[in-house]
Design a protein around this motif. Structure first.
Motif, mmCIF file in Angstrom:
data_model
loop_
_atom_site.group_PDB
_atom_site.id
_atom_site.type_symbol
_atom_site.label_atom_id
_atom_site.label_comp_id
_atom_site.label_asym_id
_atom_site.label_seq_id
_atom_site.Cartn_x
_atom_site.Cartn_y
_atom_site.Cartn_z
ATOM 1 N N TRP A 43 13.181 -10.602 17.002
ATOM 2 C CA TRP A 43 13.295 -11.141 15.644
ATOM 3 C C TRP A 43 14.376 -10.389 14.811
ATOM 4 O O TRP A 43 14.892 -11.169 14.063
ATOM 5 C CB TRP A 43 11.942 -11.062 15.111
ATOM 6 N N ALA A 44 14.373 -9.232 15.124
ATOM 7 C CA ALA A 44 15.439 -8.521 14.422
ATOM 8 C C ALA A 44 16.885 -8.666 14.739
ATOM 9 O O ALA A 44 17.624 -8.934 13.790
ATOM 10 C CB ALA A 44 15.218 -6.843 14.620
ATOM 11 N N GLN A 45 16.950 -9.056 15.905
ATOM 12 C CA GLN A 45 18.272 -9.376 16.280
ATOM 13 C C GLN A 45 18.758 -10.791 15.931
ATOM 14 O O GLN A 45 19.808 -11.112 15.715
ATOM 15 C CB GLN A 45 18.499 -9.612 18.091
ATOM 16 N N GLN A 46 17.713 -11.408 15.723
ATOM 17 C CA GLN A 46 18.083 -13.263 15.146
ATOM 18 C C GLN A 46 18.170 -13.213 13.722
ATOM 19 O O GLN A 46 18.454 -14.302 13.168
ATOM 20 C CB GLN A 46 16.976 -13.958 15.683
ATOM 21 N N THR A 47 18.048 -12.168 12.888
ATOM 22 C CA THR A 47 17.996 -12.038 11.597
ATOM 23 C C THR A 47 18.797 -10.884 10.893
ATOM 24 O O THR A 47 19.086 -9.902 11.217
ATOM 25 C CB THR A 47 16.494 -11.816 10.880
ATOM 26 N N ASP A 48 19.450 -11.259 9.751
ATOM 27 C CA ASP A 48 20.086 -10.262 8.917
ATOM 28 C C ASP A 48 19.183 -9.377 8.278
ATOM 29 O O ASP A 48 18.057 -9.545 7.930
ATOM 30 C CB ASP A 48 21.001 -11.112 7.809
ATOM 31 N N PRO A 49 19.731 -8.274 7.917
ATOM 32 C CA PRO A 49 18.717 -7.047 7.287
ATOM 33 C C PRO A 49 18.020 -7.560 6.058
ATOM 34 O O PRO A 49 16.932 -7.143 5.564
ATOM 35 C CB PRO A 49 19.753 -5.934 7.079
ATOM 36 N N ASP A 50 18.637 -8.606 5.463
ATOM 37 C CA ASP A 50 18.081 -9.145 4.241
ATOM 38 C C ASP A 50 17.285 -10.338 4.248
ATOM 39 O O ASP A 50 16.416 -10.549 3.293
ATOM 40 C CB ASP A 50 19.220 -9.281 3.077
ATOM 41 N N PHE A 51 17.090 -10.585 5.516
ATOM 42 C CA PHE A 51 15.954 -11.584 5.655
ATOM 43 C C PHE A 51 14.648 -10.821 5.575
ATOM 44 O O PHE A 51 14.377 -9.837 5.963
ATOM 45 C CB PHE A 51 16.001 -12.255 7.154
ATOM 46 N N GLY A 52 13.484 -11.689 5.075
ATOM 47 C CA GLY A 52 12.049 -11.026 4.616
ATOM 48 C C GLY A 52 11.111 -11.695 5.675
ATOM 49 O O GLY A 52 10.836 -12.664 5.751
ATOM 50 N N PHE A 53 10.182 -10.752 6.093
ATOM 51 C CA PHE A 53 9.026 -10.857 7.240
ATOM 52 C C PHE A 53 7.777 -10.352 6.107
ATOM 53 O O PHE A 53 7.900 -9.286 5.855
ATOM 54 C CB PHE A 53 8.815 -10.165 8.468
ATOM 55 N N VAL A 54 7.059 -11.361 5.926
ATOM 56 C CA VAL A 54 5.573 -10.744 5.302
ATOM 57 C C VAL A 54 4.646 -11.071 6.570
ATOM 58 O O VAL A 54 4.207 -12.105 6.851
ATOM 59 C CB VAL A 54 5.417 -11.546 3.957
ATOM 60 N N LEU A 55 4.191 -10.057 7.130
ATOM 61 C CA LEU A 55 3.570 -9.960 8.243
ATOM 62 C C LEU A 55 1.956 -9.481 8.003
ATOM 63 O O LEU A 55 1.795 -8.654 7.536
ATOM 64 C CB LEU A 55 4.198 -8.744 9.301
ATOM 65 N N LYS A 56 1.222 -10.386 8.698
ATOM 66 C CA LYS A 56 -0.323 -10.249 8.257
ATOM 67 C C LYS A 56 -0.747 -9.244 9.062
ATOM 68 O O LYS A 56 -0.303 -9.117 10.532
ATOM 69 C CB LYS A 56 -1.130 -11.616 8.648
ATOM 70 N N LEU A 57 -1.673 -8.372 8.744
ATOM 71 C CA LEU A 57 -2.195 -7.475 9.508
ATOM 72 C C LEU A 57 -3.249 -7.957 10.564
ATOM 73 O O LEU A 57 -3.816 -8.859 10.200
ATOM 74 C CB LEU A 57 -2.973 -6.383 8.907
ATOM 75 N N PRO A 58 -3.268 -7.473 11.755
ATOM 76 C CA PRO A 58 -4.206 -7.957 12.830
ATOM 77 C C PRO A 58 -5.617 -8.129 12.204
ATOM 78 O O PRO A 58 -6.263 -7.395 11.529
ATOM 79 C CB PRO A 58 -4.206 -7.055 13.828
ATOM 80 N N ARG A 59 -6.375 -9.013 12.642
ATOM 81 C CA ARG A 59 -7.898 -9.457 12.497
ATOM 82 C C ARG A 59 -8.675 -8.219 12.896
ATOM 83 O O ARG A 59 -9.868 -8.236 12.141
ATOM 84 C CB ARG A 59 -8.262 -10.764 12.778
ATOM 85 N N VAL A 60 -8.404 -7.605 13.835
ATOM 86 C CA VAL A 60 -9.391 -6.688 14.242
ATOM 87 C C VAL A 60 -9.396 -5.529 13.036
ATOM 88 O O VAL A 60 -10.228 -4.725 12.936
ATOM 89 C CB VAL A 60 -8.717 -5.739 15.465
ATOM 90 N N VAL A 61 -8.165 -5.559 12.094
ATOM 91 C CA VAL A 61 -8.198 -4.445 11.172
ATOM 92 C C VAL A 61 -8.849 -4.962 9.947
ATOM 93 O O VAL A 61 -9.819 -4.277 9.415
ATOM 94 C CB VAL A 61 -6.708 -4.144 10.778
ATOM 95 N N THR A 62 -8.693 -6.239 9.394
ATOM 96 C CA THR A 62 -9.033 -6.622 8.288
ATOM 97 C C THR A 62 -10.351 -7.443 8.314
ATOM 98 O O THR A 62 -11.246 -7.260 7.500
ATOM 99 C CB THR A 62 -7.900 -7.818 7.802
ATOM 100 N N HIS A 63 -10.708 -8.213 9.523
ATOM 101 C CA HIS A 63 -11.974 -8.995 9.568
ATOM 102 C C HIS A 63 -13.052 -8.449 10.524
ATOM 103 O O HIS A 63 -14.221 -8.362 10.104
ATOM 104 C CB HIS A 63 -11.454 -10.486 10.068
ATOM 105 N N GLU A 64 -12.563 -7.908 11.626
ATOM 106 C CA GLU A 64 -13.695 -7.402 12.729
ATOM 107 C C GLU A 64 -14.063 -6.128 12.199
ATOM 108 O O GLU A 64 -15.435 -5.912 12.110
ATOM 109 C CB GLU A 64 -13.154 -7.266 13.919
ATOM 110 N N ARG A 65 -13.198 -5.102 11.861
ATOM 111 C CA ARG A 65 -13.641 -3.682 11.317
ATOM 112 C C ARG A 65 -13.678 -3.648 9.975
ATOM 113 O O ARG A 65 -14.070 -2.687 9.296
ATOM 114 C CB ARG A 65 -12.591 -2.646 11.959
ATOM 115 N N ARG A 66 -12.956 -4.668 9.159
ATOM 116 C CA ARG A 66 -13.235 -4.815 7.790
ATOM 117 C C ARG A 66 -12.671 -3.407 7.046
ATOM 118 O O ARG A 66 -13.270 -2.851 6.200
ATOM 119 C CB ARG A 66 -14.582 -5.122 7.308
ATOM 120 N N LEU A 67 -11.520 -2.850 7.666
ATOM 121 C CA LEU A 67 -10.931 -1.755 7.062
ATOM 122 C C LEU A 67 -11.400 -0.541 7.720
ATOM 123 O O LEU A 67 -11.130 0.573 6.902
ATOM 124 C CB LEU A 67 -10.426 -1.871 5.707
#
Length: 275
Positions: free
Chosen positions: A50-74
């Motif tokens: 992904w990094a190789q295909q994009t310029d440094p100013d391209f933006g990813f907003v990445l969702k945290l894994p569900r094990v973190v947010t939904h299964e273990r609820r932080l």
């Protein structure tokens, strides 16, 4: 999202090798939602691609894994969180924000848990939270509690505006499917940081989508004039024309803020010929 089947051969060239698909998407938009990271943490090699295909100013907003947010609820999430952060490291500045989407059952009584989680996050990333419990939108005390918690760590609150979508009954199979799956979220349009993030769900009809986002044209133009750097993600029930609509939204904002940089020019879908 850049491999969406409905775009292939119509908005982006097809067939394309996996290592070229994201690069073609970057001709349409300058940011992308990383929703797939919720379901499975990718390999570091994949993220390096992904990094190789994009310029440094391209933006990813990445969702945290569900094990973190939904299964273990932080709770007790050091190990899966550390693994996720290690995997996305090759993105560098492209990881514009890490998206903490908590389940709809995550209520005001859980804000203390969120506060502890946010305080333990490394300062090397920006963070943004999406909540779906109605109390955060309808109870001013709950809203203020969340705002104070987020502001204490410089965390953004992501609104998911579905008001236009739910304003009229569905008229297609795609709309009927989304009607049963998408959350009916009250409208919220305030920013907490200098990099607000908005998610917007429109309709099949592009003119209805455009009519519904006019409030956001005003708000995003205002944010830009204040020196903020907003990101606006456009969705439709089937997302078939989402990149086209995103560019239409950008054009409407740019008409208000001429200093806004134009979006890149998409690569031709078909090879150019003399005939």
């Amino acid at each position: 999202m850049w491999t969406h089947k409905a775009w292939q051969g119509r908005l982006v060239a097809h067939p394309l090798p996996a290592a070229e698909r994201l690069r073609h998407y970057t001709g349409w938009c300058t940011a992308v939602e990383g929703n797939t990271t919720f379901y499975a943490t990718p390999s570091r090699e994949t993220v390096s691609s992904w990094a190789q295909q994009t310029d440094p100013d391209f933006g990813f907003v990445l969702k945290l894994p569900r094990v973190v947010t939904h299964e273990r609820r932080l709770h007790d999430v050091d190990e899966p969180l550390r693994a996720f952060l290690d995997v996305i490291e090759p993105l560098g500045p492209r990881a514009q924000a890490l998206w903490i989407q908590v389940p709809g059952s995550f209520a005001p009584t859980d804000v203390a848990t969120l506060a502890r989680f946010l305080r333990r996050l490394p300062p090397t990333h920006r963070y943004a939270v999406e909540v779906r419990h109605p109390a955060f939108f309808l109870d001013p005390r709950a809203a203020q509690l969340l705002v104070r918690t987020l502001a204490a760590t410089g965390t953004e609150w992501i609104p998911f505006d579905t008001t236009t979508f739910f304003a009229r009954p569905p008229t297609s199979d795609a709309e009927r499917d989304a009607w049963t799956k998408k959350p009916r979220m009250p409208l919220r349009s305030e920013a907490l940081t200098d990099r607000p993030i908005v998610r917007y769900l429109g309709r099949d009809d592009p003119d209805q989508s455009s009519a519904g986002w006019q409030r956001w044209v005003d708000r995003v133009a205002g944010w830009l004039q204040e020196g903020r750097s907003p990101v606006f993600f456009v969705h439709t029930p089937d997302n078939a024309d989402a990149p086209v609509l995103a560019r239409r939204f950008h054009d409407e904002v740019r008409a208000r803020v001429p200093a806004l940089e134009p979006l890149p020019q998409p690569a031709p879908v078909q090879p150019l010929t003399l005939f």
